[in-house]
Scaffold this motif. Structure first.
Motif, PDB file in Angstrom:
ATOM      1  N   LYS A 323      -8.019 -12.204   0.634  1.00  0.00           N
ATOM      2  CA  LYS A 323      -6.712 -12.290  -0.014  1.00  0.00           C
ATOM      3  C   LYS A 323      -6.513 -11.122  -0.988  1.00  0.00           C
ATOM      4  O   LYS A 323      -5.426 -10.532  -1.079  1.00  0.00           O
ATOM      5  CB  LYS A 323      -6.579 -13.625  -0.740  1.00  0.00           C
ATOM      6  N   GLU A 326      -5.956  -7.880   0.963  1.00  0.00           N
ATOM      7  CA  GLU A 326      -4.595  -7.845   1.504  1.00  0.00           C
ATOM      8  C   GLU A 326      -3.604  -7.424   0.425  1.00  0.00           C
ATOM      9  O   GLU A 326      -2.663  -6.667   0.676  1.00  0.00           O
ATOM     10  CB  GLU A 326      -4.217  -9.214   2.074  1.00  0.00           C
ATOM     11  N   GLN A 330      -1.169  -3.995   0.451  1.00  0.00           N
ATOM     12  CA  GLN A 330       0.285  -4.060   0.311  1.00  0.00           C
ATOM     13  C   GLN A 330       0.763  -3.324  -0.935  1.00  0.00           C
ATOM     14  O   GLN A 330       1.767  -2.610  -0.916  1.00  0.00           O
ATOM     15  CB  GLN A 330       0.730  -5.524   0.281  1.00  0.00           C
ATOM     16  N   HIS A 350      -2.224  -4.952  11.775  1.00  0.00           N
ATOM     17  CA  HIS A 350      -2.450  -6.203  11.040  1.00  0.00           C
ATOM     18  C   HIS A 350      -1.213  -7.093  11.129  1.00  0.00           C
ATOM     19  O   HIS A 350      -0.087  -6.634  10.976  1.00  0.00           O
ATOM     20  CB  HIS A 350      -2.788  -5.897   9.582  1.00  0.00           C
ATOM     21  N   TYR A 351      -1.450  -8.380  11.376  1.00  0.00           N
ATOM     22  CA  TYR A 351      -0.337  -9.320  11.568  1.00  0.00           C
ATOM     23  C   TYR A 351       0.497  -9.498  10.303  1.00  0.00           C
ATOM     24  O   TYR A 351       1.666  -9.863  10.362  1.00  0.00           O
ATOM     25  CB  TYR A 351      -0.882 -10.684  11.997  1.00  0.00           C
ATOM     26  N   LYS A 352      -0.089  -9.193   9.160  1.00  0.00           N
ATOM     27  CA  LYS A 352       0.565  -9.502   7.894  1.00  0.00           C
ATOM     28  C   LYS A 352       0.978  -8.251   7.127  1.00  0.00           C
ATOM     29  O   LYS A 352       1.987  -8.244   6.418  1.00  0.00           O
ATOM     30  CB  LYS A 352      -0.403 -10.348   7.043  1.00  0.00           C
ATOM     31  N   THR A 354       2.270  -4.539   6.841  1.00  0.00           N
ATOM     32  CA  THR A 354       3.064  -3.535   7.571  1.00  0.00           C
ATOM     33  C   THR A 354       3.296  -2.277   6.739  1.00  0.00           C
ATOM     34  O   THR A 354       4.027  -1.382   7.165  1.00  0.00           O
ATOM     35  CB  THR A 354       4.423  -4.135   7.982  1.00  0.00           C
TER      36      THR A 354
END
Length: 475
Positions: A323, A326, A330, A350-352, A354
Motif C-alpha cells: 500500500k 503504491e 502515484q 499496473h491495474y491501479k 496509471t
C-alpha cells in the motif's frame, strides 16, 4: 423459603480445570429447613487415567474407580436428587460447570439455580483470613474429616451452610445472591461485587492481580467493565484458574485504543504475567530498501530476511508495504516495475497505477527518474522523523500524545486541550518515557497505515510542510 431445597454438592475430578475434566467421585446432600433430608454419593469411573498428583491429593486411584459406574449410569440419579433444588457448592461454578459438561457429553442439559458458599460466607462471616473450605472450617470450628474426598468435603460444606442459615434466618443474603442478574453472579470467589461496579466503561488497560497485588493477567479494552465481565463468563481451564487466583482488579485509563495497545504491550513485557499467553514472536519485518540496478535506475525493493546496505522503512505485513509503495508510485510518478510492484514485465502495466513516468519505455531519462526517487526518499525520511501522534485524552478537557523518536515509540503523555504541541519544550514536561519493542513498532506501524485523518506533528524539521503535519496517504 423454608420449603426451598438446597442440594449441597461436592465432586472430585481428574484435574485440568474445567474442560476435559472428568468426575471421579460425587456427593449430594439435600437440605431443607436446615435439616438433611436426602443424600447420595458414589465413586465414578472417569474413563481416563487419574493423574498421580490427583491421586496423591484425593487418595482416589485407577483401581478404586475401575468397577465404579460411569457418569452415564448415575446421571439420572444426580438429575433426580438435584431436581427442584438450589445447587450449592464451595466455589460453585467449578462443580456446577463440570457436572453440566458431563450431562452435555450425554447430549443432555442441566440447569439449576446456583449458590456459592464462598460468597455466602464472605457476606455473613466477614474478615476471615482465607475462605478456602479447610481454612473456614478451622477458623469457625467446623469438623472437616476426610478432606479432598467428596463425602468429607460435602459434610463440611453442609455444616457451614447450616451455620450460614442460622446467621441469615430471613434469607436476605441468600435471596440477594440468588437473584443477581449481573456479572456479579460470575465474579471470581475472592473478588468483591462492589469493586466490579466501580470499574469504568471507557478505554484503557486492566490488571487481574493476586492476593499480593502482583499482576496475573494484563489486557486492554475499549470498555473495561464490559471486557472484564466477558472474562468472568468464559468457560475454559485457563480462565477458571485465573479467576480462582484473582483477588483484585486494577486499571489504567488511556482515552484511546492506540495508547491502550502500547501500554498493554509494554506492561506485559515488564511484568510477564503468568496468565498472559506469551506475546507471539513478531515475524521479521519487511524492509524497504533501494539500489541502483544495471541500468543505473534507483529501484525500490522489499526484503524480509536479507541484510540490506540501505534501509528506509519497515513494515510488519506485506499488505502495508504494498500500500505504501503504491502511494509512492502515484504521488511521485514512479514506475511500478521499479518499485517492486510488478516483476517479469518489460514495461509496467499496473491495474491501479496509471501515473508511471514512462522510464520503463525510455520516455524520460534515467537521471530525471532518479531525481523523482530522491524526492520519494526525502518524503520517507521526513515521514519517519520524530513526531507526536495526537489522540483523544481520558476526558473531554485533555488530549493525549504518543512520542515517536525517529519513527519508534518512545513515550506518551496527556496535556490540556488549550495547550499547543509544536516544539519539544511544549511536550517534554508532560512526557512519560517508554521502552520500545518489536511489538510497539508493529502497533505504531499498523496505526499509521490504517488510521484516517490522524494528527501528526513533526518535531525535527522546521521545513516540514503543513501538508505533512496531517499526512493521510494511508487513508
Amino acid at each position: 423459603m423454608k420449603d426451598v431445597k438446597f442440594a449441597i454438592t461436592d465432586i472430585e475430578t481428574t484435574g485440568n480445570g474445567i474442560k476435559g475434566n472428568r468426575i471421579t467421585e460425587i456427593c449430594v446432600i439435600v437440605v431443607q429447613d436446615g435439616k438433611v433430608i436426602e443424600e447420595y454419593s458414589s465413586l465414578v469411573n472417569p474413563s481416563q487415567a487419574i493423574p498421580l498428583y490427583i491421586e496423591s491429593l484425593t487418595g482416589i486411584n485407577d483401581e478404586m474407580v475401575s468397577n465404579a459406574p460411569q457418569f452415564s449410569e448415575i446421571a439420572d440419579e444426580v438429575e433426580k436428587i438435584t431436581r427442584d433444588c438450589v445447587f450449592v457448592a464451595h466455589n460453585v461454578n467449578f462443580d456446577y460447570n463440570i457436572i453440566r459438561a458431563e450431562f452435555s457429553n450425554l447430549g443432555r442439559d442441566f440447569k439449576r439455580k446456583r449458590l456459592c458458599t464462598v460468597r455466602l460466607t464472605k457476606k455473613l462471616i466477614p474478615g476471615l483470613f482465607s475462605y478456602s473450605l479447610g481454612n473456614i472450617c478451622t477458623s469457625i470450628n467446623i469438623p472437616h474429616i476426610d478432606r479432598h474426598r467428596a463425602k468429607g468435603d460435602c459434610d463440611a460444606t453442609v455444616t457451614l451452610f447450616q451455620r450460614c442459615l442460622s446467621l441469615d434466618p430471613e434469607f436476605e443474603v441468600i435471596n440477594q445472591l440468588l437473584n443477581q442478574k449481573t456479572a456479579a453472579s460470575y465474579l471470581p470467589p475472592n473478588f468483591k461485587s462492589s469493586d466490579f461496579e466501580k470499574l469504568p466503561v471507557t478505554t484503557g488497560v486492566y490488571f487481574f492481580k493476586d492476593k499480593d497485588g502482583r499482576p496475573l493477567y494484563i489486557g486492554k479494552a475499549k470498555n473495561i467493565k464490559s471486557r472484564i465481565k466477558s472474562h468472568f463468563q468464559e468457560r475454559s481451564n485457563r480462565k477458571y484458574k485465573l479467576m480462582q487466583e484473582t483477588y483484585s482488579i486494577d486499571y489504567e485509563l488511556t482515552g484511546n485504543e492506540l495508547l491502550a495497545l502500547l501500554r498493554e504491550s509494554e506492561l506485559i513485557l515488564k511484568y510477564y504475567p503468568k496468565f498472559n499467553k506469551a506475546q507471539k514472536k513478531v515475524s521479521r519485518p519487511y524492509t524497504l530498501t533501494s539500489y541502483h540496478n544495471q541500468k543505473g535506475i534507483e529501484q525500490f525493493a522489499l526484503h524480509k530476511n536479507k541484510i540490506a546496505p540501505v534501509s528506509w522503512m519497515k513494515f510488519y505485513t506485506r499488505e502495508e508495504a504494498i500500500k505504501f509503495l503504491e502511494y509512492l508510485c502515484q504521488e511521485f510518478e514512479l514506475c511500478p516495475k521499479y518499485c517492486g510492484l510488478q516483476a517479469g514485465v518489460k514495461v509496467c502495466d499496473h491495474y491501479k497505477i496509471t501515473a508511471c513516468s514512462g522510464v520503463c519505455e525510455n520516455e524520460i531519462s534515467i537521471d530525471e527518474y532518479n531525481r523523482r526517487v530522491e524526492k520519494a526518499v526525502e518524503f520517507i525520511s521526513r515521514y519517519e522523523d520524530s513526531c507526536l501522534l495526537v489522540e483523544k485524552g481520558r476526558n473531554k478537557n485533555e488530549k493525549s500524545f504518543v512520542y515517536l523518536n525517529k519513527g519508534r515509540y518512545a513515550g506518551f503523555g496527556y496535556i490540556d486541550n488549550s495547550e499547543e504541541l509544536k516544539h519539544p519544550e511544549d511536550f517534554r514536561n508532560y512526557l512519560t518515557q517508554s521502552k520500545t519493542s518489536s511489538y510497539a513498532d508493529r502497533i505504531v506501524s499498523r496505526y499509521l497505515n490504517t488510521k484516517k485523518n490522524l494528527t501528526k506533528i513533526p518535531l525535527t524539521s522546521t521545513e516540514v510542510s503543513e501538508e505533512m503535519e496531517a499526512e493521510t496517504w494511508f487513508g
